[in-house]
Design a protein around this motif. Structure first.
Motif, PDB file in Angstrom:
ATOM      1  N   ASN A   1       9.796  -6.044 -48.938  1.00 39.26           N
ATOM      2  CA  ASN A   1       9.964  -7.502 -48.937  1.00 39.26           C
ATOM      3  C   ASN A   1      11.092  -7.944 -48.016  1.00 39.26           C
ATOM      4  OD1 ASN A   1       7.845  -8.012 -50.619  1.00 39.26           O
ATOM      5  ND2 ASN A   1       9.078  -8.309 -52.474  1.00 39.26           N
ATOM      6  N   GLY A   2      12.058  -7.081 -47.791  1.00 37.59           N
ATOM      7  CA  GLY A   2      13.100  -7.389 -46.826  1.00 37.59           C
ATOM      8  C   GLY A   2      12.563  -7.374 -45.416  1.00 37.59           C
ATOM      9  N   LEU A   3      11.766  -6.373 -45.102  1.00 37.43           N
ATOM     10  CA  LEU A   3      11.180  -6.276 -43.755  1.00 37.43           C
ATOM     11  C   LEU A   3      10.225  -7.427 -43.485  1.00 37.43           C
ATOM     12  CD1 LEU A   3      10.507  -2.423 -43.560  1.00 37.43           C
ATOM     13  CD2 LEU A   3      12.503  -3.703 -42.763  1.00 37.43           C
ATOM     14  N   LYS A   4       9.566  -7.925 -44.542  1.00 39.49           N
ATOM     15  CA  LYS A   4       8.629  -9.037 -44.361  1.00 39.49           C
ATOM     16  C   LYS A   4       9.332 -10.317 -43.913  1.00 39.49           C
ATOM     17  CE  LYS A   4       5.077  -7.541 -47.665  1.00 39.49           C
ATOM     18  NZ  LYS A   4       4.444  -7.830 -48.985  1.00 39.49           N
ATOM     19  N   VAL A   5      10.627 -10.416 -44.224  1.00 38.14           N
ATOM     20  CA  VAL A   5      11.397 -11.588 -43.798  1.00 38.14           C
ATOM     21  C   VAL A   5      11.399 -11.694 -42.277  1.00 38.14           C
ATOM     22  CG1 VAL A   5      13.730 -12.577 -43.727  1.00 38.14           C
ATOM     23  CG2 VAL A   5      12.837 -11.621 -45.861  1.00 38.14           C
ATOM     24  N   LEU A   6      11.418 -10.542 -41.624  1.00 39.50           N
ATOM     25  CA  LEU A   6      11.427 -10.513 -40.163  1.00 39.50           C
ATOM     26  C   LEU A   6       9.987 -10.679 -39.677  1.00 39.50           C
ATOM     27  CD1 LEU A   6      13.915  -7.544 -39.900  1.00 39.50           C
ATOM     28  CD2 LEU A   6      14.424  -9.983 -39.673  1.00 39.50           C
ATOM     29  N   GLN A   7       9.606 -11.914 -39.471  1.00 40.35           N
ATOM     30  CA  GLN A   7       8.211 -12.263 -39.223  1.00 40.35           C
ATOM     31  C   GLN A   7       7.657 -11.601 -37.972  1.00 40.35           C
ATOM     32  OE1 GLN A   7       8.752 -16.432 -38.856  1.00 40.35           O
ATOM     33  NE2 GLN A   7       9.109 -16.772 -41.041  1.00 40.35           N
ATOM     34  N   LYS A   8       6.395 -11.209 -38.056  1.00 33.57           N
ATOM     35  CA  LYS A   8       5.710 -10.655 -36.889  1.00 33.57           C
ATOM     36  C   LYS A   8       5.609 -11.736 -35.813  1.00 33.57           C
ATOM     37  CE  LYS A   8       2.959  -7.275 -39.451  1.00 33.57           C
ATOM     38  NZ  LYS A   8       1.597  -6.809 -39.827  1.00 33.57           N
ATOM     39  N   GLY A   9       5.724 -11.311 -34.573  1.00 29.24           N
ATOM     40  CA  GLY A   9       5.695 -12.255 -33.471  1.00 29.24           C
ATOM     41  C   GLY A   9       7.075 -12.607 -32.976  1.00 29.24           C
ATOM     42  N   LYS A  10       8.086 -12.530 -33.865  1.00 25.59           N
ATOM     43  CA  LYS A  10       9.460 -12.830 -33.481  1.00 25.59           C
ATOM     44  C   LYS A  10      10.341 -11.586 -33.514  1.00 25.59           C
ATOM     45  CE  LYS A  10       9.379 -17.632 -35.102  1.00 25.59           C
ATOM     46  NZ  LYS A  10      10.021 -18.631 -35.990  1.00 25.59           N
ATOM     47  N   PHE A  11       9.963 -10.630 -34.396  1.00 21.63           N
ATOM     48  CA  PHE A  11      10.758  -9.425 -34.559  1.00 21.63           C
ATOM     49  C   PHE A  11       9.855  -8.204 -34.558  1.00 21.63           C
ATOM     50  CE2 PHE A  11      13.114 -12.856 -36.495  1.00 21.63           C
ATOM     51  CZ  PHE A  11      14.408 -12.644 -36.046  1.00 21.63           C
ATOM     52  N   VAL A  12      10.384  -7.122 -34.050  1.00 18.96           N
ATOM     53  CA  VAL A  12       9.683  -5.841 -34.053  1.00 18.96           C
ATOM     54  C   VAL A  12      10.575  -4.829 -34.757  1.00 18.96           C
ATOM     55  CG1 VAL A  12       8.781  -3.961 -32.652  1.00 18.96           C
ATOM     56  CG2 VAL A  12       8.451  -6.326 -31.914  1.00 18.96           C
ATOM     57  N   ILE A  13      10.029  -4.131 -35.754  1.00 13.45           N
ATOM     58  CA  ILE A  13      10.761  -3.044 -36.399  1.00 13.45           C
ATOM     59  C   ILE A  13      10.468  -1.775 -35.621  1.00 13.45           C
ATOM     60  CG2 ILE A  13      11.177  -1.783 -38.535  1.00 13.45           C
ATOM     61  CD1 ILE A  13      11.854  -4.738 -38.722  1.00 13.45           C
ATOM     62  N   ASP A  14      11.474  -1.253 -34.944  1.00 13.86           N
ATOM     63  CA  ASP A  14      11.304  -0.055 -34.111  1.00 13.86           C
ATOM     64  C   ASP A  14      12.459   0.896 -34.408  1.00 13.86           C
ATOM     65  OD1 ASP A  14      10.935   1.899 -32.247  1.00 13.86           O
ATOM     66  OD2 ASP A  14      10.978   0.581 -30.485  1.00 13.86           O
ATOM     67  N   ASN A  15      12.195   1.884 -35.246  1.00 10.34           N
ATOM     68  CA  ASN A  15      13.249   2.806 -35.663  1.00 10.34           C
ATOM     69  C   ASN A  15      13.552   3.874 -34.626  1.00 10.34           C
ATOM     70  OD1 ASN A  15      13.496   1.385 -38.035  1.00 10.34           O
ATOM     71  ND2 ASN A  15      12.073   2.691 -39.154  1.00 10.34           N
ATOM     72  N   ASN A  16      12.814   3.871 -33.529  1.00  9.89           N
ATOM     73  CA  ASN A  16      13.082   4.804 -32.431  1.00  9.89           C
ATOM     74  C   ASN A  16      13.835   4.137 -31.283  1.00  9.89           C
ATOM     75  OD1 ASN A  16      11.704   7.054 -33.618  1.00  9.89           O
ATOM     76  ND2 ASN A  16       9.756   6.078 -33.072  1.00  9.89           N
ATOM     77  N   SER A  17      14.107   2.865 -31.420  1.00 10.40           N
ATOM     78  CA  SER A  17      14.762   2.128 -30.340  1.00 10.40           C
ATOM     79  C   SER A  17      16.207   2.596 -30.155  1.00 10.40           C
ATOM     80  CB  SER A  17      14.741   0.632 -30.636  1.00 10.40           C
ATOM     81  OG  SER A  17      15.489  -0.081 -29.666  1.00 10.40           O
ATOM     82  N   ASP A  18      16.593   2.779 -28.914  1.00  9.77           N
ATOM     83  CA  ASP A  18      17.986   3.116 -28.591  1.00  9.77           C
ATOM     84  C   ASP A  18      18.820   1.869 -28.312  1.00  9.77           C
ATOM     85  OD1 ASP A  18      17.597   5.890 -28.795  1.00  9.77           O
ATOM     86  OD2 ASP A  18      16.838   5.999 -26.729  1.00  9.77           O
ATOM     87  N   HIS A  19      18.130   0.735 -28.164  1.00 10.81           N
ATOM     88  CA  HIS A  19      18.839  -0.502 -27.824  1.00 10.81           C
ATOM     89  C   HIS A  19      18.329  -1.675 -28.664  1.00 10.81           C
ATOM     90  CE1 HIS A  19      20.556   1.602 -24.372  1.00 10.81           C
ATOM     91  NE2 HIS A  19      19.342   2.024 -24.086  1.00 10.81           N
ATOM     92  N   PRO A  20      18.444  -1.570 -29.980  1.00 14.19           N
ATOM     93  CA  PRO A  20      17.952  -2.666 -30.828  1.00 14.19           C
ATOM     94  C   PRO A  20      18.874  -3.879 -30.767  1.00 14.19           C
ATOM     95  CG  PRO A  20      19.103  -1.061 -32.166  1.00 14.19           C
ATOM     96  CD  PRO A  20      19.046  -0.479 -30.771  1.00 14.19           C
ATOM     97  N   ASP A  21      18.326  -5.013 -31.147  1.00 11.55           N
ATOM     98  CA  ASP A  21      19.149  -6.220 -31.263  1.00 11.55           C
ATOM     99  C   ASP A  21      19.949  -6.209 -32.561  1.00 11.55           C
ATOM    100  OD1 ASP A  21      18.257  -8.174 -28.968  1.00 11.55           O
ATOM    101  OD2 ASP A  21      16.420  -7.271 -29.736  1.00 11.55           O
ATOM    102  N   ALA A  22      19.391  -5.570 -33.594  1.00 10.35           N
ATOM    103  CA  ALA A  22      20.059  -5.550 -34.884  1.00 10.35           C
ATOM    104  C   ALA A  22      19.724  -4.265 -35.628  1.00 10.35           C
ATOM    105  CB  ALA A  22      19.649  -6.763 -35.716  1.00 10.35           C
ATOM    106  N   ILE A  23      20.593  -3.918 -36.562  1.00  8.67           N
ATOM    107  CA  ILE A  23      20.407  -2.723 -37.390  1.00  8.67           C
ATOM    108  C   ILE A  23      20.493  -3.127 -38.859  1.00  8.67           C
ATOM    109  CG2 ILE A  23      21.497  -0.565 -38.150  1.00  8.67           C
ATOM    110  CD1 ILE A  23      22.289  -0.060 -35.249  1.00  8.67           C
ATOM    111  N   LEU A  24      19.547  -2.634 -39.647  1.00  3.45           N
ATOM    112  CA  LEU A  24      19.586  -2.768 -41.104  1.00  3.45           C
ATOM    113  C   LEU A  24      19.820  -1.385 -41.700  1.00  3.45           C
ATOM    114  CD1 LEU A  24      16.553  -5.120 -41.921  1.00  3.45           C
ATOM    115  CD2 LEU A  24      18.973  -5.725 -41.912  1.00  3.45           C
ATOM    116  N   LEU A  25      20.697  -1.284 -42.686  1.00  4.99           N
ATOM    117  CA  LEU A  25      20.970   0.009 -43.294  1.00  4.99           C
ATOM    118  C   LEU A  25      21.485  -0.179 -44.707  1.00  4.99           C
ATOM    119  CD1 LEU A  25      24.353   1.542 -42.125  1.00  4.99           C
ATOM    120  CD2 LEU A  25      23.790  -0.865 -41.806  1.00  4.99           C
ATOM    121  N   ARG A  26      21.540   0.940 -45.426  1.00  2.00           N
ATOM    122  CA  ARG A  26      22.150   0.965 -46.750  1.00  2.00           C
ATOM    123  C   ARG A  26      23.386   1.862 -46.693  1.00  2.00           C
ATOM    124  NH1 ARG A  26      17.264   2.741 -50.283  1.00  2.00           N
ATOM    125  NH2 ARG A  26      18.838   2.785 -51.930  1.00  2.00           N
ATOM    126  N   SER A  27      23.211   3.165 -46.882  1.00  4.96           N
ATOM    127  CA  SER A  27      24.369   4.055 -46.972  1.00  4.96           C
ATOM    128  C   SER A  27      24.534   4.964 -45.756  1.00  4.96           C
ATOM    129  CB  SER A  27      24.267   4.917 -48.237  1.00  4.96           C
ATOM    130  OG  SER A  27      23.059   5.664 -48.232  1.00  4.96           O
TER     131      SER A  27
END
Length: 399
Positions: free
Chosen positions: A21-47
């Motif tokens: 549900n957190g990832l769903k906040v980042l709407q398709k078309g505006k954001f891409v979830i790419d865990n292999n990216s070396d140059h992301p615009d933002a990072i989400l993490l826990r521990s």
């Protein structure tokens, strides 16, 4: 150092499993979830431990789905102009429930009793008789009418205080930095302590809900224990380092402290007498993880799309209602004439200011300016480059 960023598809990288549900906040078309990216615009993490991790110059925001940010190199992020968010209050109910559960079960010696009962396995028909004969060793105390001291009356502490009142406890609270918002949610029946020493002296139980800082590190120590009633129980669901463990071990052995309940076990804690060590479960509920993920994602989304900041641990909080006009954001040193230089650059391009906010935090400040008139696409990079030339500028964006 300064970097220039303009609107484009935003890439977000996750370093831990983030609730769907957190990832769903980042709407398709505006954001891409790419865990292999070396140059992301933002990072989400826990521990995930980011210390030692190379930070791309493209990173604009890091959001921790949780309250503590010890796993993030905050100072380095600040120097690079990367905003760091956390999610205070998103896990408050989960921690509150754990505190109250631990308070009651420890007072009734429930943990010890359950462990002892389990040891009766294979005794067959003798178990009921053994239980009746042995249960007296686990006689405990009711919490009704006892005094609970709550140190730190933020999101968690306020919930604990209010619910403890509902359990017919007397509650005394201490928080010299109590916010207006929290005060509105706090029962008027919570007694206000003017000093920590007052909480130490008057409480039968003490629960602590403050961040770890140089001032709070080791705040539970020999001197504090000497002020407490004999047999006081201490609950720590904030940070292990708030307690001087050498002093705590002595106080438990001598009976000055009746019991220590902590969510932060280590080798020393496990060796202590009369200690209940919980495996860091305070916020470990499905609901809490989802709440934190949604809150973290919303903060990243809001910042990347509008520049507005809420719940940052290194940038000042600042916001302007976003109405679709071109917006200039600037993170810069908190020195004289920075705002003047920024507005001069905007005037240089014959642009009028519709709205503006400037907020400071220590050595740095954050400025947002909405442009009243239309800004041609070809002007955007020119404006950005001109802002880059200002001495003391860390990072700018034109949204």
């Amino acid at each position: 150092m300064s970097t220039i960023i303009v609107n484009e598809m935003k890439t977000v990288k996750t370093l831990n499993n983030i609730a769907e549900n957190g990832l769903k906040v980042l709407q398709k078309g505006k954001f891409v979830i790419d865990n292999n990216s070396d140059h992301p615009d933002a990072i989400l993490l826990r521990s995930f431990n980011m210390h030692g991790m190379e930070l791309s110059t493209n990173i604009k925001a890091i959001a921790r789905a949780g309250a503590g940010v010890n796993n993030i190199p905050v100072d380095t992020c600040t120097e690079k102009g990367i905003v760091v968010f956390n999610t205070p209050g998103a896990n408050a109910n989960a921690v509150k429930e754990m505190v109250l559960m631990s308070l009651m079960t420890s007072s009734r010696n429930l943990f010890d009793g359950i462990t002892w009962t389990k040891s009766l396995e294979n005794q067959g028909e003798q178990i009921p008789k053994l239980v009746e004969a042995g249960k007296k060793q686990f006689v405990g105390n009711e919490i009704k009418g006892k005094t609970l001291g709550v140190i730190g009356l933020g999101a968690i502490g306020a919930l604990v205080a209010n619910d403890a009142l509902s359990l017919d406890m007397d509650v005394i609270g201490y928080d010299p930095y109590l916010s207006v918002d929290t005060a509105w949610n706090l029962s008027r029946n919570v007694q206000r302590a003017m000093t920590l020493d007052q909480v130490f002296a008057e409480s039968d139980y003490i629960t602590v809900h403050v961040p770890l800082t140089p001032d709070t590190k080791g705040m539970f120590n020999k001197e504090a224990f000497q002020l407490m009633k004999k047999g006081t129980q201490i609950l720590n669901f904030s940070r292990g380092e708030l307690v001087n463990e050498v002093d705590m071990a002595v106080a438990l052995e001598e009976g000055t402290i009746g019991r220590y309940i902590t969510d932060f076990p280590n080798e020393d804690v496990l060796k202590m007498k009369n200690t209940i060590a919980i495996p860091h479960l305070g916020a470990s509920t499905e609901e809490s993880e989802e709440n934190c993920a949604v809150m973290a994602a919303r903060q990243v989304k809001e910042f990347l799309e509008t520049g507005n900041i809420k719940n940052s641990v290194n940038f000042p909080n600042a916001s302007i209602p976003y109405v679709g006009k071109k917006r200039v954001t600037a993170f810069h040193l908190n020195i004289p004439n920075m705002v003047g230089q920024i507005t001069q650059v905007i005037s240089h391009f014959q642009l009028n200011i519709a709205d503006m906010v400037n907020r400071s935090r220590g050595e740095y400040a954050y400025t947002m300016i909405d442009i009243d008139n239309h800004v041609a696409d070809e002007v955007v990079p020119l404006l950005a480059n001109k802002l880059k030339e200002i001495d003391g500028m860390v990072v700018t964006r034109v949204i």
